[in-house]
Design a protein around this motif. Structure first.
Motif, PDB file in Angstrom:
ATOM      1  N   ALA A  25       0.832  -1.203   0.000  1.00 34.95           N
ATOM      2  CA  ALA A  25       0.000   0.000   0.000  1.00 34.95           C
ATOM      3  C   ALA A  25       0.867   1.253   0.000  1.00 34.95           C
ATOM      4  N   LYS A  26       1.945   1.212   0.771  1.00 34.95           N
ATOM      5  CA  LYS A  26       2.842   2.368   0.849  1.00 34.95           C
ATOM      6  C   LYS A  26       3.429   2.681  -0.531  1.00 34.95           C
ATOM      7  N   LYS A  27       3.848   1.652  -1.252  1.00 35.63           N
ATOM      8  CA  LYS A  27       4.427   1.853  -2.584  1.00 35.63           C
ATOM      9  C   LYS A  27       3.381   2.391  -3.560  1.00 35.63           C
ATOM     10  N   ALA A  28       2.179   1.818  -3.501  1.00 35.75           N
ATOM     11  CA  ALA A  28       1.129   2.240  -4.428  1.00 35.75           C
ATOM     12  C   ALA A  28       0.715   3.686  -4.175  1.00 35.75           C
ATOM     13  N   LEU A  29       0.583   4.060  -2.908  1.00 38.02           N
ATOM     14  CA  LEU A  29       0.211   5.428  -2.576  1.00 38.02           C
ATOM     15  C   LEU A  29       1.339   6.406  -2.901  1.00 38.02           C
ATOM     16  N   ALA A  30       2.578   5.970  -2.708  1.00 43.86           N
ATOM     17  CA  ALA A  30       3.723   6.837  -3.019  1.00 43.86           C
ATOM     18  C   ALA A  30       3.743   7.189  -4.500  1.00 43.86           C
ATOM     19  N   LEU A  31       3.381   6.228  -5.357  1.00 42.01           N
ATOM     20  CA  LEU A  31       3.333   6.499  -6.793  1.00 42.01           C
ATOM     21  C   LEU A  31       2.292   7.570  -7.100  1.00 42.01           C
TER      22      LEU A  31
END
Length: 251
Positions: free
Chosen positions: A215-221
């Motif tokens: 989730a952190k990676k997806a939101l960071a994008l």
């Protein structure tokens, strides 16, 4: 139209208080200029311009900034010509991303957007690769405070709304794009105010990312794309469960 409420909840849970008002004003100015060039400077005859002006006022954009953007769009002041482009791609965990772009240099923007995708574990795709997953809809958000769900739903449907959902913190009303303005005006005439009112892209279904790191990676994008100067709007079908989002917010 499944997944709407989850989409809206993610959208608002991940939203940050944006202290960079200059960047917000710049993006809205570009939208005003593009709207004027497309349909003229009279908001009474230009629906896109009316929406841009509403957005400008919602963030307290100074009137001088608004007038300059209108004049630039009309050619009364020197301004940049922006090209409108849709970019599509994939984020971590197979999430879909659509971007509405206004740029004065297509090649520069394409390279920068491709770099953001790659850096975040995603990839910029071909035209049409994810567009079929989204529908353009009018979106109206009403606070739950002070409103009865059944009464508000009847009012919205009578006004011509297409769908109504109760989210975690707000009621969410969806319309056909052509009906958006009429529904909004009819509800405003009944004393209803909106936390958000826009024509947007709604995913047909969402992709749940149930782990914190994913989730952190997806939101960071998404956040990196939204921060890019040429990205007017970023849309995704990402769904992060409430408990995972709570963990991220507590970090």
């Amino acid at each position: 139209m499944a997944g709407h409420s989850k989409w809206a909840n993610i959208k608002h849970r991940k939203a940050r208080v944006d202290a960079q008002k200059g960047k917000v004003f710049t993006k809205i100015s570009k939208e005003i200029m593009a709207a004027v060039r497309q349909g003229g400077g009279d908001p009474n005859n230009n629906f896109r311009l009316r929406l841009a002006l509403q957005k400008a006022r919602s963030v307290n954009m100074p009137n001088d900034n608004i007038q300059r953007a209108i004049q630039k769009g009309a050619g009364e002041l020197e301004g940049t010509n922006f090209e409108e482009i849709i970019y599509e791609g994939y984020g971590p965990a197979g999430t879909a991303v659509m971007l509405e772009i206004l740029t004065d240099n297509r090649n520069r923007t394409a390279g920068e957007i491709r770099h953001i995708f790659s850096k975040s574990g995603g990839s910029l795709g071909e035209t049409g690769c994810v567009a079929w997953m989204f529908n353009r809809r009018g979106y109206l958000e009403v606070s739950k405070e002070g409103h009865d769900e059944d009464e508000l739903m009847l009012l919205a449907l009578d006004a011509g709304a297409e769908d109504f959902e109760a989210g975690e913190n707000a009621f969410e009303i969806y319309t056909r794009p052509d009906d958006f303005e009429a529904v909004k005006e009819k509800m405003e005439a009944e004393g209803i105010s909106f936390g958000e009112a826009a024509i947007t892209m709604i995913p047909e279904t969402t992709v749940e990312v149930p782990d914190v790191e994913g989730a952190k990676k997806a939101l960071a994008l998404i956040e990196a794309l939204e921060d890019h100067d040429d990205v007017q709007n970023a849309y995704t079908n990402l769904d992060v469960p409430s408990e995972v989002m709570a963990e991220l917010e507590n970090e």
